[in-house]
Design a protein around this motif. Structure first.
Motif, PDB file in Angstrom:
ATOM      1  N   SER A 271       0.795  -1.163   0.056  1.00 47.39           N
ATOM      2  CA  SER A 271      -0.116  -0.016  -0.036  1.00 47.39           C
ATOM      3  C   SER A 271       1.056   1.211   0.153  1.00 47.39           C
ATOM      4  CB  SER A 271      -0.970  -0.023   1.239  1.00 47.39           C
ATOM      5  OG  SER A 271      -1.781  -0.917   1.369  1.00 47.39           O
TER       6      SER A 271
ATOM      7  N   PRO B 147       0.262  -4.594   2.746  1.00 48.02           N
ATOM      8  CA  PRO B 147      -1.314  -4.508   2.949  1.00 48.02           C
ATOM      9  C   PRO B 147      -1.775  -4.683   4.125  1.00 48.02           C
ATOM     10  CG  PRO B 147      -0.378  -5.692   0.960  1.00 48.02           C
ATOM     11  CD  PRO B 147       0.696  -5.622   1.423  1.00 48.02           C
TER      12      PRO B 147
ATOM     13  N   THR C  37      -1.590  -1.676   6.613  1.00 47.28           N
ATOM     14  CA  THR C  37      -2.112  -0.152   5.933  1.00 47.28           C
ATOM     15  C   THR C  37      -2.734   0.538   7.053  1.00 47.28           C
ATOM     16  OG1 THR C  37      -2.402  -1.298   3.783  1.00 47.28           O
ATOM     17  CG2 THR C  37      -3.367   0.789   4.214  1.00 47.28           C
TER      18      THR C  37
ATOM     19  N   LEU D  83      -4.330   7.288  -1.008  1.00 50.95           N
ATOM     20  CA  LEU D  83      -3.971   5.940  -0.720  1.00 50.95           C
ATOM     21  C   LEU D  83      -4.377   4.990  -2.036  1.00 50.95           C
ATOM     22  CD1 LEU D  83      -3.312   3.468   1.243  1.00 50.95           C
ATOM     23  CD2 LEU D  83      -5.886   3.854   1.989  1.00 50.95           C
TER      24      LEU D  83
ATOM     25  N   GLY E  31      -3.881   0.979  -3.078  1.00 54.60           N
ATOM     26  CA  GLY E  31      -3.595  -0.402  -2.473  1.00 54.60           C
ATOM     27  C   GLY E  31      -4.681  -1.392  -2.825  1.00 54.60           C
ATOM     28  N   GLN E  32      -4.705  -2.565  -2.087  1.00 56.65           N
ATOM     29  CA  GLN E  32      -5.736  -3.638  -2.393  1.00 56.65           C
ATOM     30  C   GLN E  32      -6.836  -3.135  -1.730  1.00 56.65           C
ATOM     31  OE1 GLN E  32      -4.057  -7.464  -1.146  1.00 56.65           O
ATOM     32  NE2 GLN E  32      -2.235  -7.131  -2.120  1.00 56.65           N
TER      33      GLN E  32
ATOM     34  N   ALA F 240      -7.233  -3.577   2.168  1.00 58.37           N
ATOM     35  CA  ALA F 240      -6.287  -2.684   2.898  1.00 58.37           C
ATOM     36  C   ALA F 240      -6.828  -1.429   2.824  1.00 58.37           C
ATOM     37  CB  ALA F 240      -4.891  -2.469   2.234  1.00 58.37           C
ATOM     38  N   ILE F 241      -7.505  -0.891   1.907  1.00 54.50           N
ATOM     39  CA  ILE F 241      -8.118   0.495   1.899  1.00 54.50           C
ATOM     40  C   ILE F 241      -9.454   0.303   2.808  1.00 54.50           C
ATOM     41  CG2 ILE F 241      -9.423   2.080   0.726  1.00 54.50           C
ATOM     42  CD1 ILE F 241      -7.728   1.513  -1.793  1.00 54.50           C
TER      43      ILE F 241
END
Length: 427
Positions: free
Chosen positions: A251, A320, A323, A415, A417-418, A421-422
């Motif tokens: 991330s 991730p 995060t 941000l 990322g996956q 993760a978010i």
């Protein structure tokens, strides 16, 4: 009109002369090596583009050396190579730049070639098309880079309609629509002697430099129309989030704060705080978030020197699954700057670091020519070399805390990322 100051590094005089056609000439005489470097600054960069033509200055920088009156791209390349010289062009937000470097004996020839290229570029259609396609490839490839994605969306939400919102490359739409006619118009508008600074450093005297520049550029006259005035929008601080889902291995978290320009009183304090937070292995972010807690693959901070309000950015690459805790840790470290926890010893260490790096950045003739020309084109003047060091040395703990309280309270968040993760970071 000649103004002379003393260089703190080379101990050579920096002479400033304004020629009759408006060109500002800076000369740093350094006889130590048989090399001369020059930087030719034009007061025009991506900030001077129309929004619909973002990337124009960059495209111009790539095709400027690809043909001029009487010389083809191949002939220019052969001339430069035969001298073992360097000649290139580049664009930035606040200026356009032509750089050259050669042995002393060939300097007149390479400066003369640079003069021809700057004054009468031909912008061959085939070269324009080739460079435009290469720029489009760069733009597309950057869409796969998490850091670039994060920074682009942070910049856009922070700057909205301000030119700083865009990459110097523009985007696929703007770059894809640029034409040779756009290049010609931009060049005719901004490439004029009263908009140029020539900064020279090396084995050359002021008298010889003035003679050489006048021989090459002396008959170049400014057009009667004034330079266009760019109307920059007022920036409102309205912190928001920008999220991008991408199947990446890490991330990328960025916090952005709208800071002051180089002309503002708090510039030096923010410069110091960015050094304290994120410059090097001993920086606060590196020690706290990477070494002690193992949260960061990479972590840093930056606060560029800009003519308009600059972005103070802290960023981090993390696993991730980390995060959420990494975002909290990054935000906490910035928030601590607004308290009384910044110690005098830590501030002094940051001063030593930034002033040491500043001194190391003025060792070569090219670096000297760059620094003084850059200050001149930004309107700061060559005495800013000394003023900058005095400003940094004069920042107190109280100054730093007050600047943090004013500028570093509520961040913009970007941000990448996956999805999982978010989601975890925003809970």
């Amino acid at each position: 009109m000649t103004q002379t100051l003393k260089s703190s590094i080379s101990h050579s005089p920096i002479a400033r002369t304004v020629l009759s056609n408006g060109i500002v000439l800076l000369v740093a005489e350094n006889p130590a090596a048989d090399i001369i470097a020059a930087r030719i600054f034009i007061r025009a960069g991506s900030c001077n583009e129309n929004p619909q033509q973002s990337g124009l200055a960059h495209l111009l920088s790539t095709v400027l050396t690809k043909g001029c009156d009487g010389l083809s791209s191949l002939q220019i390349a052969e001339d430069v190579e035969s001298m073992g010289a360097g000649l290139s062009a580049d664009s930035a937000a606040d200026y356009f730049l032509v750089s050259l470097k050669t042995v002393t004996a060939d300097f007149g020839d390479i400066l003369g070639l640079a003069g021809r290229i700057m004054r009468s570029p031909t912008f061959p259609e085939v070269e324009v098309e080739l460079e435009r396609r290469l720029a489009l490839q760069d733009i597309r490839s950057q869409k796969e880079q998490p850091f670039t994605i994060a920074f682009d969306q942070l910049r856009q939400v922070m700057y909205q309609n301000h030119p700083y919102a865009m990459s110097v490359l523009g985007d696929e739409t703007t770059m894809g629509s640029l034409t040779r006619a756009d290049l010609v118009k931009y060049h005719q508008t901004y490439f004029r002697p009263d908009n140029v600074v020539i900064s020279i450093a090396g084995r050359v005297t002021l008298e010889d430099a003035v003679t050489l520049v006048e021989n090459i550029f002396g008959d170049w006259q400014a057009p009667p129309e004034p330079l266009p005035i760019v109307d920059f929008p007022d920036l409102q601080v309205e912190p928001q989030q920008r999220l991008k889902v991408q199947q990446t291995q890490q991330s990328v978290i960025m916090l952005g704060y709208l800071g002051p320009s180089v002309l503002a009183p708090d510039y030096a304090a923010l410069k110091l705080l960015s050094t304290y937070l994120g410059n090097g292995l001993s920086s606060r972010l590196f020690v706290e978030l990477r070494e002690k807690r193992g949260l960061a693959y990479e972590v840093s901070a930056f606060f560029p020197t800009r003519l308009h309000p600059a972005s103070f950015v802290v960023y981090m690459g993390t696993a991730p699954e980390n995060t959420s805790i990494a975002l909290t840790g990054l935000r906490t470290e910035v928030d601590l700057l607004s308290s009384n926890q910044l110690e005098e010893s830590a501030l002094q260490a940051a001063k030593n670091k930034i002033l040491g790096q500043y001194a190391l950045g003025k060792q070569s003739n090219g670096q000297v020519a760059q620094v003084y020309g850059w200050y001149e084109i930004l309107g700061l003047g060559i005495d800013f070399d000394f003023l900058f060091q005095e400003l940094i040395a004069g920042v107190t703990v109280k100054d730093a805390i007050e600047a943090a309280n004013q500028y570093l309270r509520e961040p913009y968040l970007s941000l990448v990322g996956q999805q999982e993760a978010i989601n975890s970071a925003l809970k």
